[in-house]
Design a protein around this motif. Sequence first.
Motif, PDB file in Angstrom:
ATOM      1  N   LYS A 272      -6.234  -0.126 -10.725  1.00 17.96           N
ATOM      2  CA  LYS A 272      -6.150   0.479 -11.927  1.00 17.96           C
ATOM      3  C   LYS A 272      -5.738   2.094 -11.730  1.00 17.96           C
ATOM      4  N   LEU A 273      -6.320   2.674 -11.135  1.00 19.50           N
ATOM      5  CA  LEU A 273      -6.144   4.151 -11.158  1.00 19.50           C
ATOM      6  C   LEU A 273      -4.994   4.452 -10.364  1.00 19.50           C
ATOM      7  N   TYR A 274      -4.570   3.719  -9.465  1.00 20.14           N
ATOM      8  CA  TYR A 274      -3.373   4.010  -8.804  1.00 20.14           C
ATOM      9  C   TYR A 274      -2.191   3.604  -9.858  1.00 20.14           C
ATOM     10  N   VAL A 275      -2.099   2.656 -10.423  1.00 18.79           N
ATOM     11  CA  VAL A 275      -1.177   2.096 -11.177  1.00 18.79           C
ATOM     12  C   VAL A 275      -1.068   3.076 -12.530  1.00 18.79           C
ATOM     13  N   LYS A 276      -2.079   3.813 -12.953  1.00 20.50           N
ATOM     14  CA  LYS A 276      -1.778   4.689 -14.097  1.00 20.50           C
ATOM     15  C   LYS A 276      -1.470   5.878 -13.662  1.00 20.50           C
ATOM     16  N   SER A 277      -1.615   6.331 -12.268  1.00 17.00           N
ATOM     17  CA  SER A 277      -0.939   7.594 -11.760  1.00 17.00           C
ATOM     18  C   SER A 277       0.770   7.186 -11.654  1.00 17.00           C
ATOM     19  N   ALA A 278       0.848   5.965 -11.316  1.00 15.93           N
ATOM     20  CA  ALA A 278       2.105   5.874 -10.879  1.00 15.93           C
ATOM     21  C   ALA A 278       3.166   5.583 -12.312  1.00 15.93           C
ATOM     22  N   LEU A 279       2.295   5.142 -13.503  1.00 17.91           N
ATOM     23  CA  LEU A 279       2.940   5.294 -14.659  1.00 17.91           C
ATOM     24  C   LEU A 279       3.135   6.748 -15.178  1.00 17.91           C
ATOM     25  N   ASN A 280       2.119   7.577 -14.723  1.00 19.06           N
ATOM     26  CA  ASN A 280       2.355   8.818 -15.261  1.00 19.06           C
ATOM     27  C   ASN A 280       3.782   9.588 -14.409  1.00 19.06           C
ATOM     28  N   THR A 281       3.760   9.206 -12.996  1.00 20.72           N
ATOM     29  CA  THR A 281       4.916   9.734 -12.422  1.00 20.72           C
ATOM     30  C   THR A 281       6.334   9.296 -12.950  1.00 20.72           C
TER      31      THR A 281
END
Length: 398
Positions: free
Chosen positions: A287-296
């Motif tokens: 989840k943490l990685y996915v939300k970071s990717a969404l922001n990117t």
Amino acid sequence: MQEFKISKVVSTQLEVGEICEWAHISADQPTLENDSDIDNKQIFQLKCDQFVIASQKLNDRFHRKENKLIKLNGNLVNNLKGKASIIALQNNQNKNEKQREEKQDYSDDEYNQAQIGKGEESPDKKVFRLSENYIHKNEKEFENGKRNRIVEVQLKKIEIQQISFIETWDQLKRSQDIKEQIQFLEHTSSLFVKLIGCFSVHLKNKRLINEKNQVCIMAETSFNDNNDYHFRMLYTIYCQLMTTDYCLRYGYHWEMIGFQGTDPATDLRNTGILGLVQMLAFISDYKLYVKSALNTLSKMNIPFCITLINITSFVLVSLRDNKLNYLINQEDSVISVINKLYFAGFHLLIKALKKEKIQFNKIGVLLTNVRKQIHEYPQKLIQQFQHDIQLFYKLNDK
């Protein structure tokens, strides 16, 4: 000028109270028929327009009283109402005539000042007061509507619950639709190979073959609003990515997580509900990685969910072409292998985007490279992702 009291005309004290309440005056208050100085401007100016409403209210109150009292005094009440309305009209007419005479002798400003000097409200202040009252009324209606919407949302939250990937996968593969199609494939496997190329004799047992077929059937299954699990997947994806606990089925809010338009179901044509299943798996595990990717991707104006759906389609091609059978036999699971390759393919794209810093209209070259890596080097891609994701959480997980 003749002075009289209403209490001298009405025979009963009860009727006196009714008439006085309707006319907004005291029972003992003397009334002058032609006295234009009586300070009843605010009452009599509105009496003409409100006479019908006041009469209706008075009649309603009389209807609730005993029939005997209405029969005995009905005519008297009607006569007194008529007299009261005549008094109101006469006083209003006299007042308006006097105001017109005064206004002819003064300018507008002088007239307003004279009215203020008498303790009356100026036109500007009256407009301001009425406007302020209107604003307060609208604010009150808005607050009431807001409270009603909050209650409605709370009720819907109770009806719709988020769902985990494990529960989703378990329910979908055991669904009646999937079972019926699997049974059909057992008798017509050659036709199935021609249609979607998903049946494979290279897998080590029948369970893996059935699981592979289940995955391919999900990829051919359209989003169905009548299936609770379909919307619960969509609902969970949005709530987890946006850190909320409610969302609507349709709306532009879906664009915030990278769908196109107001209905995300229209973006699932190439991957069916499998696209949602893999998104949910990704969020459940990282989840943490996915939300970071969404922001990117949002900063680059690249739609997040559309990109993930593209990765699902690449993995699906490799699965149907039997490029993943070795890893599936080794892992003894179809869904585990395609999810790991899905995570790895997306991670490869993110790394390339960060390095190149390109926009969505130039992403085609990078996607072509990702598709090639997924198809030709799946095991290497998964190993690289597992190394990178451990490093990511080591640096970011608090």
